[in-house]
Design a protein around this motif. Structure first.
Motif, mmCIF file in Angstrom:
data_model
loop_
_atom_site.group_PDB
_atom_site.id
_atom_site.type_symbol
_atom_site.label_atom_id
_atom_site.label_comp_id
_atom_site.label_asym_id
_atom_site.label_seq_id
_atom_site.Cartn_x
_atom_site.Cartn_y
_atom_site.Cartn_z
ATOM 1 N N LEU A 1 0.833 -1.186 0.000
ATOM 2 C CA LEU A 1 0.000 0.000 0.000
ATOM 3 C C LEU A 1 0.876 1.248 0.000
ATOM 4 O O LEU A 1 2.020 1.217 0.472
ATOM 5 C CB LEU A 1 -0.920 0.004 1.221
ATOM 6 C CG LEU A 1 -1.877 -1.189 1.353
ATOM 7 C CD1 LEU A 1 -2.612 -1.123 2.687
ATOM 8 C CD2 LEU A 1 -2.867 -1.216 0.206
ATOM 9 N N PHE B 1 -3.756 7.519 0.452
ATOM 10 C CA PHE B 1 -4.786 7.673 1.472
ATOM 11 C C PHE B 1 -5.028 9.162 1.730
ATOM 12 O O PHE B 1 -4.108 9.982 1.628
ATOM 13 C CB PHE B 1 -4.387 6.974 2.775
ATOM 14 C CG PHE B 1 -4.359 5.479 2.678
ATOM 15 C CD1 PHE B 1 -5.480 4.730 2.971
ATOM 16 C CD2 PHE B 1 -3.208 4.823 2.292
ATOM 17 C CE1 PHE B 1 -5.454 3.359 2.888
ATOM 18 C CE2 PHE B 1 -3.168 3.448 2.206
ATOM 19 C CZ PHE B 1 -4.294 2.709 2.496
ATOM 20 N N GLN C 1 -7.824 9.218 6.553
ATOM 21 C CA GLN C 1 -7.753 7.762 6.554
ATOM 22 C C GLN C 1 -6.436 7.225 7.095
ATOM 23 O O GLN C 1 -6.261 6.005 7.149
ATOM 24 C CB GLN C 1 -7.957 7.228 5.119
ATOM 25 C CG GLN C 1 -9.347 7.471 4.567
ATOM 26 C CD GLN C 1 -9.490 7.004 3.143
ATOM 27 O OE1 GLN C 1 -8.488 6.769 2.443
ATOM 28 N NE2 GLN C 1 -10.730 6.857 2.682
ATOM 29 N N CYS D 1 -7.784 0.055 7.085
ATOM 30 C CA CYS D 1 -7.534 -1.091 6.213
ATOM 31 C C CYS D 1 -8.500 -1.062 5.035
ATOM 32 O O CYS D 1 -9.709 -0.955 5.233
ATOM 33 C CB CYS D 1 -7.689 -2.399 7.000
ATOM 34 S SG CYS D 1 -7.458 -3.872 5.988
ATOM 35 N N PRO D 2 -8.021 -1.158 3.789
ATOM 36 C CA PRO D 2 -8.922 -1.128 2.636
ATOM 37 C C PRO D 2 -9.865 -2.329 2.567
ATOM 38 O O PRO D 2 -10.923 -2.230 1.950
ATOM 39 C CB PRO D 2 -7.973 -1.112 1.436
ATOM 40 C CG PRO D 2 -6.660 -0.658 1.981
ATOM 41 C CD PRO D 2 -6.609 -1.164 3.386
ATOM 42 N N THR E 1 -11.984 -1.990 6.466
ATOM 43 C CA THR E 1 -12.288 -0.614 6.884
ATOM 44 C C THR E 1 -12.179 -0.422 8.392
ATOM 45 O O THR E 1 -12.953 0.307 8.998
ATOM 46 C CB THR E 1 -13.702 -0.199 6.414
ATOM 47 O OG1 THR E 1 -14.664 -1.011 7.094
ATOM 48 C CG2 THR E 1 -13.865 -0.346 4.912
#
Length: 317
Positions: free
Chosen positions: A28, A33, A37, A49-50, A53
């Protein structure tokens, strides 16, 4: 028979992560972000966390930053069978400095505050208040003994003083002024009810008599109107035939031979007329009237000289 695979379950989360395992998923990037976030506060690095969430800590900031192994549910959620998130131990590239992240947070806060100040408040519709009617528009409703009796019974059911349960410090029963007033009103209406009934009957009887007489006189009114209607129609027709401003042809003429002495003195003598201003002469009164002659201060003036004076001073012959 097909092999039955058991559903993987997450193990108990450790308090400190000491594993060197790194997820095979691509790393990542912190710059992708938004400022809301990710949290780059030194010693408290967190990121959303993608996959699940959830706010997840970042470990190994000084070496290889990765996401701490975590469940798909928040840590305070007591799920019976929690599952591990697929982004556990996933690498993250911290290409944003804490100072830049802090500036973004400050700018975002200022923008949010300015937007909130510019946002209009919700306009609530004002209720339409109807004006109170005038005293002349109010229709008084007469009280009846039955209405007062119902109010009195309802008051007795709710009032402790009427029931005898309200006492003062000395233990004496307190009187109820409202109940007493309702009782007096009820007795007064009962006493006046025969007289009120007689008045109502009298007005009703007079109303019926008036309606009967009005209905009996209707044929007479219609007959009288039928007798007068032809004369009214004839007068209307004659009025329409007369031009606007003209004198009716059948109207009586003005008796010039019988005048009041003052009018006779003001009437010019028959014969030639001479203008007081320019000296112009006319042979007769008829020719002078046809030429527009007028009298100004009781003196004859020709039409050309009369126009020099205001209209309110000119008097025709």
């Amino acid at each position: 028979m097909a092999a039955i695979t058991a559903e993987p379950k997450a193990r108990k989360r450790r308090r400190k992560t000491r594993t060197k395992t790194v997820s095979h998923l691509p790393a990542l990037v912190a710059a992708e972000f938004t400022a809301s976030q990710i949290d780059l506060t030194p010693g408290k690095e967190h990121v959303v966390c993608p996959a699940c969430t959830c706010w997840t800590p970042i470990t190994g900031v000084l070496g290889t930053p990765v996401l701490v192994p975590h469940h798909t549910t928040p840590y305070h959620d007591r799920t019976p069978n929690p599952r591990r998130c697929s982004n556990s131990n996933r690498r993250i590239v911290l290409n944003t400095t804490p100072e830049a992240w802090r500036e973004q947070m400050v700018e975002r806060t200022e923008v949010s505050a300015s937007v909130a100040s510019r946002r209009p408040t919700k306009v609530l519709p004002k209720p339409k208040a109807h004006g109170a009617p005038a005293a002349s528009q109010l229709t008084p409703v007469p009280l009846s003994a039955e209405q007062v009796r119902v109010l009195f019974r309802r008051h007795q059911e709710r009032c402790l003083a009427c029931k005898g349960e309200a006492t003062d410090r000395a233990g004496q029963t307190l009187p109820c002024r409202d109940g007493e007033r309702l009782a007096v009103t009820f007795l007064r209406l009962i006493r006046q009810e025969p007289k009120r009934l007689a008045v109502r009957e009298f007005f009703a009887r007079e109303r019926r008599r008036f309606d009967r007489e009005y209905a009996e006189a209707a044929p007479k009114r219609e007959a009288g109107w039928a007798a007068v209607l032809p004369a009214v129609q004839t007068a209307d027709q004659l009025r329409r035939t007369v031009p606007q401003g003209a004198q009716p042809a059948e109207g009586p003429e003005v008796p010039l031979d019988r005048m009041v002495p003052r009018q006779a003195a003001e009437q010019p003598a028959p014969g030639p007329l001479t203008c007081e201003r320019c000296g112009t002469s006319e042979s007769s009164l008829v020719n002078a009237v046809a030429a527009g002659w007028c009298r100004i201060t009781r003196r004859a003036h020709c039409g050309r000289c009369a126009k020099r004076f205001p209209a309110w001073t000119r008097t025709s012959f």
